[in-house]
Design an enzyme around this catalytic site. Structure first.
Site, PDB file in Angstrom:
ATOM      1  N   GLN A   1      -2.355  12.077  -9.460  1.00  0.00           N
ATOM      2  CA  GLN A   1      -2.953  12.216  -8.132  1.00  0.00           C
ATOM      3  C   GLN A   1      -2.417  11.110  -7.230  1.00  0.00           C
ATOM      4  OE1 GLN A   1      -6.990  10.722  -7.029  1.00  0.00           O
ATOM      5  NE2 GLN A   1      -7.503  12.896  -6.801  1.00  0.00           N
TER       6      GLN A   1
ATOM      7  N   HIS B   1     -11.302  -1.837  -7.242  1.00  0.00           N
ATOM      8  CA  HIS B   1     -10.845  -1.012  -6.115  1.00  0.00           C
ATOM      9  C   HIS B   1     -11.962  -0.829  -5.100  1.00  0.00           C
ATOM     10  CE1 HIS B   1      -8.712   2.016  -3.811  1.00  0.00           C
ATOM     11  NE2 HIS B   1      -9.759   2.815  -3.914  1.00  0.00           N
TER      12      HIS B   1
ATOM     13  N   HIS C   1      -2.800   9.611  -3.238  1.00  0.00           N
ATOM     14  CA  HIS C   1      -3.525   9.632  -1.968  1.00  0.00           C
ATOM     15  C   HIS C   1      -2.577   9.163  -0.872  1.00  0.00           C
ATOM     16  CE1 HIS C   1      -6.842   7.589   0.689  1.00  0.00           C
ATOM     17  NE2 HIS C   1      -6.344   8.664   1.259  1.00  0.00           N
TER      18      HIS C   1
ATOM     19  N   MET D   1     -15.191   2.799  -1.115  1.00  0.00           N
ATOM     20  CA  MET D   1     -15.296   3.083  -2.542  1.00  0.00           C
ATOM     21  C   MET D   1     -15.664   1.793  -3.253  1.00  0.00           C
ATOM     22  SD  MET D   1     -12.245   5.690  -3.654  1.00  0.00           S
ATOM     23  CE  MET D   1     -12.253   7.409  -3.123  1.00  0.00           C
TER      24      MET D   1
ATOM     25  N   HIS E   1      -1.361   5.341  -0.649  1.00  0.00           N
ATOM     26  CA  HIS E   1      -2.525   4.458  -0.611  1.00  0.00           C
ATOM     27  C   HIS E   1      -2.922   4.061  -2.025  1.00  0.00           C
ATOM     28  CE1 HIS E   1      -6.890   3.577  -0.582  1.00  0.00           C
ATOM     29  NE2 HIS E   1      -6.623   3.003   0.574  1.00  0.00           N
ATOM     30  N   HIS E   2      -2.992   5.044  -2.927  1.00  0.00           N
ATOM     31  CA  HIS E   2      -3.192   4.746  -4.340  1.00  0.00           C
ATOM     32  C   HIS E   2      -2.779   5.941  -5.179  1.00  0.00           C
ATOM     33  CE1 HIS E   2      -7.260   6.691  -3.728  1.00  0.00           C
ATOM     34  NE2 HIS E   2      -6.969   7.175  -4.922  1.00  0.00           N
TER      35      HIS E   2
END
Length: 338
Positions: A146, A217, A148, A293, A72-73
């Site tokens: 990271q 975003h 997602h 977000m 997703h990101h």
């Protein structure tokens, strides 16, 4: 880039040397997930690497190794200390805790976002002579990736994932150090409504920052995300200069700013996410696709100086915070239309 795996399992690395468009030697560091198998939807996983503290490196480009069908990101954090000493950990700070896995933040100390990717955005190359300083005496002693994973469908049948980023870097000292400040808002979006999620903050450090790129975003409800540089004139009137605005559902890459006017001590930064909900329920800020977000990333450089210590600019968002509580001369229509 020399790395150390002290107290942690080593991440698989590939380092190559090449020369392209730069007037100095550039090397490539492969920072990838170590063939993880996401075990549930909406999972955030982190993996760290320690940078050699005996010398400084300058990251000058980011080449994503991912697709939106898988990730997703992705976020790349610079940390003074990582959130965990494990090779991989659950780092979804706002998500549910799993009984059988460790949960921790991406960084335990000195957290700052260096790079962000989503929606099949292409690679990013920084302007000539600009780089993110890591290792050595910089605040960034660890890099943490990271990812997602919104869905686990791509990993059925035992498939694993090595999404990540190829980092282009040089050991040549650069006079222009890059930095990122992340603007964002919390809050909620009422059902069947248009809501404006807003944030602002003052630059209190005596530095001159030169903006050159921005990224927006949101999740599914975002229509327009805009960011501004504000300077108050002698009459107390806020003068707004657009840094950039985008449809956040298009490729979420870093785009050139609208103006590179330097931002100085006492100036303000502000961002707005215009959200439109056709849902019958209230939507809150959170980590999943069912949540929302509101983020505006501003990338900048400083010359013969260090980046801002301030790396985040967040407010509580609606219904607790709006620009009107502290700003004037607001470009209300411009900030919410493309």
């Amino acid at each position: 880039m020399a790395v150390s795996c002290c107290h942690m399992v080593a991440v698989a690395l590939i380092i190559t040397t090449y020369c392209c468009c730069w007037a100095y030697k550039v090397e490539k560091f492969s920072f990838l997930m170590p063939n993880v198998k996401p075990y549930r939807p909406e999972l955030y996983l982190c993996t760290p690497v320690k940078v050699d503290f005996t010398k400084s490196y300058y990251i000058i480009g980011f080449e994503p190794n991912a697709t939106m069908e898988t990730a997703h990101h992705m976020l790349l954090f610079g940390c003074t200390k990582p959130g965990s000493r494990n090779a991989v950990w659950n780092c979804g700070e706002m998500s549910q805790r799993d009984d059988n896995s460790e949960m921790a933040s991406p960084c335990a100390a000195g957290s700052q976002v260096i790079y962000a990717w989503a929606r099949d955005a292409p690679k990013l190359e920084l302007p000539e002579g600009v780089g993110f300083k890591v290792g050595g005496k910089s605040r960034i002693q660890y890099l943490v990736l990271q990812v997602h994973y919104a869905t686990i469908k791509p990993f059925q049948g035992g498939k694993t994932d090595d999404s990540g980023i190829f980092l282009h870097y040089t050991e040549r000292p650069l006079e222009k150090e890059a930095g990122v400040i992340l603007l964002g808002a919390g809050g909620s979006i009422p059902p069947m409504s248009v809501e404006k999620m807003e944030t602002s903050c003052v630059i209190n450090e005596k530095k001159v920052i030169h903006p050159f790129a921005y990224r927006t975003h949101t999740h599914n409800l975002g229509k327009v995300v805009s960011g501004y540089h504000i300077r108050t004139d002698s009459n107390g009137v806020d003068q707004w200069t657009l840094l950039g605005k985008r449809d956040p559902l298009k490729p979420q890459m870093f785009y050139p700013v609208e103006t590179q006017e330097p931002i100085v001590h006492g100036d303000k930064l502000a961002a707005r996410c215009t959200m439109q909900s056709t849902r019958s329920r209230t939507t809150y800020v959170g980590p999943t696709n069912e949540d929302e977000m509101c983020n505006f990333y501003l990338m900048y450089w400083v010359e013969q100086d260090t980046p801002l210590k301030k790396t985040y600019c967040f407010t509580d968002g609606p219904p607790f915070y709006y620009w009107t509580s502290e700003l004037n001369n607001i470009p209300n229509e411009e900030a919410s239309t493309l």
